[in-house]
Design a protein around this motif. Structure first.
Motif, PDB file in Angstrom:
ATOM      1  N   LYS B  15       5.495  47.696  31.113  1.00 20.45           N
ATOM      2  CA  LYS B  15       6.297  48.824  31.599  1.00 20.45           C
ATOM      3  C   LYS B  15       7.775  48.437  31.656  1.00 20.45           C
ATOM      4  N   ASP B  16       8.028  47.228  32.227  1.00 18.32           N
ATOM      5  CA  ASP B  16       9.407  46.789  32.435  1.00 18.32           C
ATOM      6  C   ASP B  16      10.103  46.459  31.116  1.00 18.32           C
ATOM      7  N   VAL B  17       9.367  45.808  30.240  1.00 20.66           N
ATOM      8  CA  VAL B  17       9.973  45.281  29.016  1.00 20.66           C
ATOM      9  C   VAL B  17      10.045  46.341  27.923  1.00 20.66           C
ATOM     10  N   ALA B  18       9.157  47.331  28.018  1.00 23.40           N
ATOM     11  CA  ALA B  18       9.082  48.340  26.945  1.00 23.40           C
ATOM     12  C   ALA B  18      10.405  49.070  26.767  1.00 23.40           C
ATOM     13  N   LYS B  19      10.858  49.163  25.529  1.00 17.58           N
ATOM     14  CA  LYS B  19      12.058  49.952  25.219  1.00 17.58           C
ATOM     15  C   LYS B  19      11.655  51.423  25.143  1.00 17.58           C
ATOM     16  N   PRO B  20      12.635  52.321  25.338  1.00 21.90           N
ATOM     17  CA  PRO B  20      12.282  53.749  25.338  1.00 21.90           C
ATOM     18  C   PRO B  20      11.502  54.165  24.102  1.00 21.90           C
ATOM     19  N   GLU B  21      11.812  53.558  22.936  1.00 23.48           N
ATOM     20  CA  GLU B  21      11.131  53.980  21.707  1.00 23.48           C
ATOM     21  C   GLU B  21       9.695  53.478  21.638  1.00 23.48           C
ATOM     22  N   GLN B  22       9.333  52.576  22.553  1.00 20.45           N
ATOM     23  CA  GLN B  22       7.942  52.093  22.572  1.00 20.45           C
ATOM     24  C   GLN B  22       7.025  53.004  23.366  1.00 20.45           C
ATOM     25  N   TRP B  23       7.628  53.951  24.043  1.00 23.60           N
ATOM     26  CA  TRP B  23       6.892  54.791  24.979  1.00 23.60           C
ATOM     27  C   TRP B  23       6.670  56.135  24.294  1.00 23.60           C
ATOM     28  N   GLU B  24       5.427  56.460  23.985  1.00 26.30           N
ATOM     29  CA  GLU B  24       5.168  57.694  23.220  1.00 26.30           C
ATOM     30  C   GLU B  24       4.286  58.654  23.987  1.00 26.30           C
ATOM     31  N   ARG B  25       4.589  59.935  23.800  1.00 19.04           N
ATOM     32  CA  ARG B  25       3.773  60.990  24.379  1.00 19.04           C
ATOM     33  C   ARG B  25       2.960  61.642  23.279  1.00 19.04           C
ATOM     34  N   PHE B  26       1.716  61.965  23.556  1.00 21.86           N
ATOM     35  CA  PHE B  26       0.891  62.719  22.611  1.00 21.86           C
ATOM     36  C   PHE B  26       0.354  63.958  23.311  1.00 21.86           C
ATOM     37  N   ASN B  27       0.438  65.083  22.638  1.00 23.69           N
ATOM     38  CA  ASN B  27      -0.135  66.309  23.193  1.00 23.69           C
ATOM     39  C   ASN B  27      -1.615  66.391  22.853  1.00 23.69           C
ATOM     40  N   SER B  28      -2.343  67.146  23.641  1.00 22.55           N
ATOM     41  CA  SER B  28      -3.774  67.323  23.426  1.00 22.55           C
ATOM     42  C   SER B  28      -4.063  67.766  21.985  1.00 22.55           C
ATOM     43  N   GLY B  29      -4.932  67.055  21.301  1.00 26.34           N
ATOM     44  CA  GLY B  29      -5.288  67.393  19.921  1.00 26.34           C
ATOM     45  C   GLY B  29      -4.539  66.578  18.879  1.00 26.34           C
ATOM     46  N   ASP B  30      -3.503  65.837  19.289  1.00 21.69           N
ATOM     47  CA  ASP B  30      -2.737  65.007  18.347  1.00 21.69           C
ATOM     48  C   ASP B  30      -3.580  63.857  17.803  1.00 21.69           C
ATOM     49  N   LEU B  31      -3.273  63.470  16.568  1.00 26.11           N
ATOM     50  CA  LEU B  31      -3.911  62.322  15.942  1.00 26.11           C
ATOM     51  C   LEU B  31      -3.007  61.103  16.142  1.00 26.11           C
ATOM     52  N   TYR B  43      -1.849  49.738  20.914  1.00 30.49           N
ATOM     53  CA  TYR B  43      -1.601  50.873  21.795  1.00 30.49           C
ATOM     54  C   TYR B  43      -2.212  50.585  23.164  1.00 30.49           C
ATOM     55  N   ILE B  44      -1.416  50.771  24.202  1.00 27.61           N
ATOM     56  CA  ILE B  44      -1.913  50.610  25.571  1.00 27.61           C
ATOM     57  C   ILE B  44      -1.810  51.973  26.249  1.00 27.61           C
ATOM     58  N   ILE B  45      -2.943  52.497  26.685  1.00 25.21           N
ATOM     59  CA  ILE B  45      -2.956  53.846  27.253  1.00 25.21           C
ATOM     60  C   ILE B  45      -2.409  53.808  28.675  1.00 25.21           C
ATOM     61  N   LYS B  46      -1.317  54.550  28.903  1.00 27.77           N
ATOM     62  CA  LYS B  46      -0.725  54.611  30.244  1.00 27.77           C
ATOM     63  C   LYS B  46      -1.390  55.710  31.057  1.00 27.77           C
ATOM     64  N   SER B  47      -1.635  56.851  30.425  1.00 27.47           N
ATOM     65  CA  SER B  47      -2.331  57.954  31.103  1.00 27.47           C
ATOM     66  C   SER B  47      -2.929  58.877  30.057  1.00 27.47           C
ATOM     67  N   GLY B  48      -3.905  59.669  30.467  1.00 25.27           N
ATOM     68  CA  GLY B  48      -4.498  60.636  29.548  1.00 25.27           C
ATOM     69  C   GLY B  48      -5.839  60.158  29.016  1.00 25.27           C
ATOM     70  N   LEU B  49      -6.248  60.719  27.890  1.00 27.50           N
ATOM     71  CA  LEU B  49      -7.556  60.387  27.326  1.00 27.50           C
ATOM     72  C   LEU B  49      -7.565  60.574  25.811  1.00 27.50           C
ATOM     73  N   PHE B  50      -8.106  59.580  25.121  1.00 26.17           N
ATOM     74  CA  PHE B  50      -8.261  59.632  23.664  1.00 26.17           C
ATOM     75  C   PHE B  50      -9.738  59.545  23.299  1.00 26.17           C
ATOM     76  N   LYS B  51     -10.099  60.116  22.144  1.00 29.07           N
ATOM     77  CA  LYS B  51     -11.453  59.869  21.643  1.00 29.07           C
ATOM     78  C   LYS B  51     -11.372  59.123  20.314  1.00 29.07           C
ATOM     79  N   VAL B  90      -7.586  63.805  23.720  1.00 31.09           N
ATOM     80  CA  VAL B  90      -8.437  64.853  24.289  1.00 31.09           C
ATOM     81  C   VAL B  90      -7.608  65.615  25.321  1.00 31.09           C
ATOM     82  N   ALA B  91      -6.691  64.903  25.973  1.00 32.56           N
ATOM     83  CA  ALA B  91      -5.786  65.515  26.956  1.00 32.56           C
ATOM     84  C   ALA B  91      -4.385  64.968  26.673  1.00 32.56           C
TER      85      ALA B  91
END
Lengths: 218, 218
Positions: B15-31, B43-51, B90-91
Motif C-alpha cells: 500500500k505504502d510503496v505502490a505508485k498511483p499507476e500501480q493501483w487499478e480499479r475494475f468495474n463489475s464485468g471487466d476482464l 495482482y493483489i486484490i485490495k477489495s472486491g471479487l474476481f472469478k 464479479v463486483a
C-alpha cells in the motif's frame, strides 16, 4: 551446467548417494501412495510407469501418469500436506524414496533443478486444467481424441513412449468411457487418417484435424 | 513476526510503496486477465471479487474466486508462463498491480509470505482437484450441494462472505446447472434443514448430511 545436465547430475547423485533401503520396487498394480496420506517422502521414478488417480466410491479418474524421471511428493512446499491423489503402478517400476527435508537441502545446490520442479508443478497444474476442461465441456468421442492429443502434448508421455505400457482398458478409463466406446472412437480416428496406431504405439498424422474435433461443438 | 503479521506488513508495504499507476480499479464485468496471456504482473486484490474461468466456445466454467487479500500471477515461478485462465470481476474491485520480478525480490524479505504463497498455490491445486472430482463423478443436485460445501470449506470464500456478492445466476454457472435447477436444489437443501439461506448469506446447519449427499451414489 544447463538444466538438462543439472538434472542428469542430480539423478546420478540420487543414484550414488541412495542407500539400498531407499531403492524400492513396485509390481504392476501396487499402490505407492494412498489418497489422504500425509507425505513426508519424495519419490523419483527410476523406471516403469505410475498413474495418478482420484477416487469416488467405485469410480476412478486417472489425472495423469508419472514416468521415468518424474518426481512426486513435493506438493505443499515444506509444510505437511494431505496428498489428494492415489498413485498406483501401471507397469513394474523402480523408485528412489527420499526424505522430503533431505531433498529440499540437496535442491539448494541445484538451482536449475529447483526451478524445474517449479515448472513441473506448473505443468501438473496445466494437466489438471486440461482434465477439467475435458470433463466439463467435452463429449465421449472428444474425450478419446483428447487422450491422443494429451499424449503428444506432454513430452514425458510421448518421449517415454508410455503408450506401449498402457492397455486399452487403461486408456478407456483415462477417457471415462467404456472399452467398446474407446475402441470405436480410436477406429474412427484411424479411418479418418488422423492417427495410425497399434497397442504398442501411436502416430499422429493430422494434428490440425485432431484439434478441430476437440474444439468442435458437441 | 508470525505469518499473519508478515502478511499484514507485506500488504501495508504494498500500500505504502505502490505508485498511483500501480493501483487499478475494475468495474463489475471487466476482464482483468485473458486466457493465453503471458503474465509479467502480479495482482493483489485490495477489495472486491474476481472469478477465475475456463472457456470453451460459448461454454464457461468458473474454477474459483479471488477475494480480498488474494494474489494471482505467480504461476510458473520466475519463468514466463501462458496463463490458462480468464479472470473477470464479479463486483467492483480494486487491485495492486506489481511487476513479477519486483514482487519476487520483496518476497525474499518476507519468508513467511513466500511460504504462504506456496501453500496458496497448493490450495489452488486442491481447488482444481475438487472441481475435477465434482465434474467427473457428481450429478446436478450434488454439484449444487458441492458449491455450498466448497463455500464453507474455503476460508477465503466464507471469511470474506463472498456469497453476498454473487447472484444466483453466477452460482448456477459455478455448478454448471440451469438457474431453475439451482434454485430447486437450494430449496431442497433448505427444506431438509441442511442450510438456511438468502441471496445475501448462507448458513450451514448440517455439515454431515451435506457431505452425505455429495458422497452418495447418483
Amino acid at each position: 551446467m544447463n538444466t538438462i545436465q543439472q538434472k542428469e547430475s542430480f539423478l546420478n547423485i540420487c543414484k550414488d548417494v541412495a542407500k539400498p533401503e531407499q531403492w524400492e520396487r513396485f509390481n504392476s498394480g501396487d499402490l505407492m501412495v494412498h489418497a489422504g496420506d500425509y507425505l513426508s517422502k519424495v519419490y523419483i521414478i527410476k523406471s516403469g510407469l505410475f498413474k495418478v488417480c482420484l477416487e469416488h466410491r467405485e469410480q476412478k479418474l486417472t489425472i495423469g501418469y508419472l514416468s521415468t524421471g518424474s518426481f512426486t511428493g513435493l506438493i505443499g512446499g515444506e509444510s505437511n500436506f494431505q496428498y489428494p491423489y492415489s498413485i498406483k503402478t501401471v507397469a513394474d517400476s523402480e523408485v528412489y524414496v527420499w526424505d522430503r527435508n533431505k531433498i529440499s537441502e540437496l535442491l539448494t545446490v541445484f538451482p536449475g533443478i529447483a526451478n524445474e520442479l517449479k515448472s513441473t508443478s506448473s505443468l501438473w497444474a496445466m494437466k489438471l486444467v486440461d482434465r477439467l476442461k475435458t470433463f466439463a465441456f467435452l463429449a465421449d468421442y472428444q474425450r478419446v481424441a483428447c487422450w491422443v492429443f494429451d499424449y503428444f502434448k506432454y513430452n514425458d508421455y510421448y518421449g517415454n513412449n508410455i503408450w506401449s505400457l498402457l492397455s486399452e482398458k487403461e486408456m478407456a478409463e483415462y477417457c471415462l468411457v467404456g472399452i467398446d466406446e474407446f475402441k470405436n472412437s480410436m477406429k474412427q480416428l484411424a479411418l479418418s487418417n488422423i492417427i495410425r496406431y497399434s497397442h504398442l504405439n501411436c502416430e499422429l498424422l493430422d494434428a490440425k484435424r485432431l484439434k478441430f474435433i476437440i474444439q468442435a461443438e458437441n
